[in-house]
Design an enzyme around this catalytic site. Structure first.
Site, PDB file in Angstrom:
ATOM      1  CB  SER A   1      -0.944   0.007   1.195  1.00 25.92           C
ATOM      2  OG  SER A   1      -0.238   0.323   2.357  1.00 25.92           O
TER       3      SER A   1
ATOM      4  CE  LYS B   1      -3.037   2.317   4.617  1.00 27.99           C
ATOM      5  NZ  LYS B   1      -2.214   1.137   4.427  1.00 27.99           N
TER       6      LYS B   1
END
Lengths: 164, 172
Positions: free
Chosen positions: A39, A85
């Site tokens: 990701s 993230k």
């Protein structure tokens, strides 16, 4: 005369002391974590076995996190796992959600996180803003493998966030 | 002058440095041990305010917090927990867990003024927390379910309770 016991005891004592110091440094200052999943491509690549240096100093007293930082936090849906993230918006900011075509405000004490690889990332676009209390640290450098050693840059998507 | 230099040379610098280093290391070890226990095993917290009346009093209780069971996921409905406030990450609050993930929780929207109630299902990985004193508590009824990851520890005993007259003094 006393046999191997004194030696063993001092060895064990050193082990315990080392562990204590290591855990403390890990908790308060910095730690190294392996990256899994795709990701955060291409900033962090798990295929290459990236290890990231996580600084925890930013969590002291005043939350020294800014927009664009790569952060590590506890997953809001599974408390045992840590997630990495990019922090996009802080409390009070207005953000445009790409899929929903809407503009929403981040509530107080929350933030908006997204992966760099939007196609595979499971992030705030699915579970909404997350509390800042889940933050565990900020990724500052890649420390392994040797050909990828270097700082992790602060980066922001263009024109999607209206800062408070 | 040469006598002074000789005397300076005679001081066992190496031994002194070694001794000093080992003392400093001992202190550092003690600090680290304290941190590890305080952050991973058991810690103490001062609880204040009306939201957990009558389980915890207004003026302040010192409570012991068990950090291990929260880490292992052994917190269940009915436990009083210490958690990081979802509205301000610098603040820790004490509430009682009312529902775990998947539970349906029914609560009064505005107790004291109306009988209206609402039922919600707690999403995955979240818990529903409420103060014992539903009339004066800011909790999941306002900010919704909170992620389990915000729970720091389970409160298992009261260590010190400040006397009640002190509380009434603060109140007025």
């Amino acid at each position: 005369m006393a046999g191997p016991w004194p030696l063993l005891r001092s060895f064990l004592r050193n082990c315990v002391a080392g562990t204590l110091v290591l855990v403390t440094v890990n908790d308060r200052y910095a730690s190294v974590v392996p990256v899994r999943g795709t990701s955060m491509n291409p900033t962090l690549e798990s295929q290459q076995g990236d290890r990231a240096l996580v600084s925890r100093l930013c969590l002291d007293a005043r939350y020294g996190l800014s927009r664009g930082d790569v952060v590590v936090f506890r997953s809001p849906t599974e408390h045992r796992s840590l997630v990495v993230k990019r922090l996009i918006a802080l409390p009070g900011d207005w953000i445009q959600v790409p899929a929903a075509q809407e503009i929403r405000q981040i509530p107080v004490g929350h933030c908006w996180v997204e992966g760099d690889n939007p196609d595979v990332s499971w992030d705030s676009r699915s579970y909404g803003p997350i509390p800042l209390g889940l933050m565990q640290g900020r990724v500052t450098h890649i420390v392994w493998p040797p050909n990828r050693i270097g700082p992790v840059e602060r980066k922001m998507p263009e024109g999607r966030v209206m800062q408070r | 002058m040469s006598g002074f230099a000789r005397r300076l040379g005679g001081i066992p610098w190496r031994e002194i440095a070694g001794e000093a280093f080992s003392r400093v290391f001992l202190v550092a070890q003690a600090v680290c041990a304290f941190h590890v226990v305080n952050a991973h095993v058991c810690s103490f917290a001062l609880v204040m305010g009306p939201s957990m009346l009558p389980a915890m009093n207004l003026a302040g209780d010192v409570v012991a917090v068990d950090l291990v069971s929260a880490r292992l996921g052994r917190v269940a409905s009915g436990d009083a927990v210490l958690l990081v406030s979802p509205e301000d990450p610098r603040k820790a609050v004490v509430k009682r867990v009312v529902g775990m993930e998947g539970d349906a929780v029914t609560f009064l929207v505005d107790p004291g003024n109306s009988d209206a109630s609402k039922t919600v299902v707690v999403p995955k990985g979240h818990v529903w927390v409420q103060g014992d004193n539903i009339y004066a508590s800011r909790d999941s009824r306002q900010f919704g379910p909170v992620p389990y990851g915000l729970i720091t520890g389970k409160i298992f005993c009261r260590v010190i309770s400040f006397p009640l007259y002190y509380g009434s003094f603060i109140c007025h």
